[in-house]
Enzyme design. Structure first.
Site, PDB file in Angstrom:
ATOM      1  N   HIS A  33      -5.388   0.451  -5.713  1.00 56.81           N
ATOM      2  CA  HIS A  33      -5.362  -0.748  -5.477  1.00 56.81           C
ATOM      3  C   HIS A  33      -5.140  -1.699  -6.751  1.00 56.81           C
ATOM      4  O   HIS A  33      -4.256  -2.473  -6.944  1.00 56.81           O
ATOM      5  CB  HIS A  33      -6.553  -1.661  -4.665  1.00 56.81           C
ATOM      6  N   LYS A  76     -12.325   3.091   7.427  1.00 52.62           N
ATOM      7  CA  LYS A  76     -13.557   3.183   8.336  1.00 52.62           C
ATOM      8  C   LYS A  76     -14.288   1.928   7.850  1.00 52.62           C
ATOM      9  O   LYS A  76     -14.582   1.520   6.598  1.00 52.62           O
ATOM     10  CB  LYS A  76     -14.430   4.228   8.196  1.00 52.62           C
TER      11      LYS A  76
END
Length: 171
Positions: free
Chosen positions: A35, A100
């Site tokens: 990221h 998740k």
């Protein structure tokens, strides 16, 4: 519902929290370091087109063979720690994130969805990975943090946060 990447705006705007989706096409894995690297290179020399893309919060377990890499396990990592990158990543045109545990629903409103996949089921996720198309920044970031470009077929997911801000996580 069956979806194919790249996702269009209307694809994600019509999805509702709780809906089951079978995703096919290209998916990019990205964890923390990936990221940061993507956002550092955004607008410069980013070697991937994120318009309509789906990012999977995953550090796959891979095996190298004669024909390249094979994904052995591709379970999700906890997404909440990527909240700090979410606005920047979505601003690059990303329409879906898989992980998740959920994320902040606010940045998804009107533009993207969060898909959940069950933690601990990495070998099941790997069955949907048909092949590794490419791997970016492997030398620099290492296997779990590199961006793995995966071709998936009928990847079973649940819309956990929709583009209206509805969340199965109750936030």
């Amino acid at each position: 519902m069956r979806l194919r990447t790249p996702l269009r705006e209307r694809d994600v705007l019509n999805l509702r929290a709780g809906e089951v989706v079978y995703l096919s096409g290209t998916v990019y894995t990205a964890r923390d370091s990936a990221h940061r690297k993507i956002l550092e290179l955004a607008g410069k020399e980013l070697p991937l087109n994120l318009e309509g893309a789906v990012i999977y919060h995953c550090g796959p377990v891979v095996r190298k063979g004669g024909g390249g890499y094979e994904v052995v396990s591709a379970g999700p990592t906890t997404s909440s720690r990527m909240n700090r990158y979410l606005e920047g990543i979505l601003s690059l045109g990303v329409r879906g994130i898989i992980g998740k545990g959920g994320m902040n629903p606010e940045p998804f409103k009107g533009r993207a969805v969060y898909f959940a996949f069950t933690g601990g089921a990495g070998s099941l996720a790997a069955k949907s990975v048909k092949h590794v198309v490419d791997v970016l920044w492997l030398e620099e970031l290492g296997i779990p943090e590199a961006v793995w470009v995966l071709e998936v077929e009928d990847f079973p997911l649940i819309v956990a946060i929709d583009a209206n801000g509805s969340s199965l996580y109750g936030r």
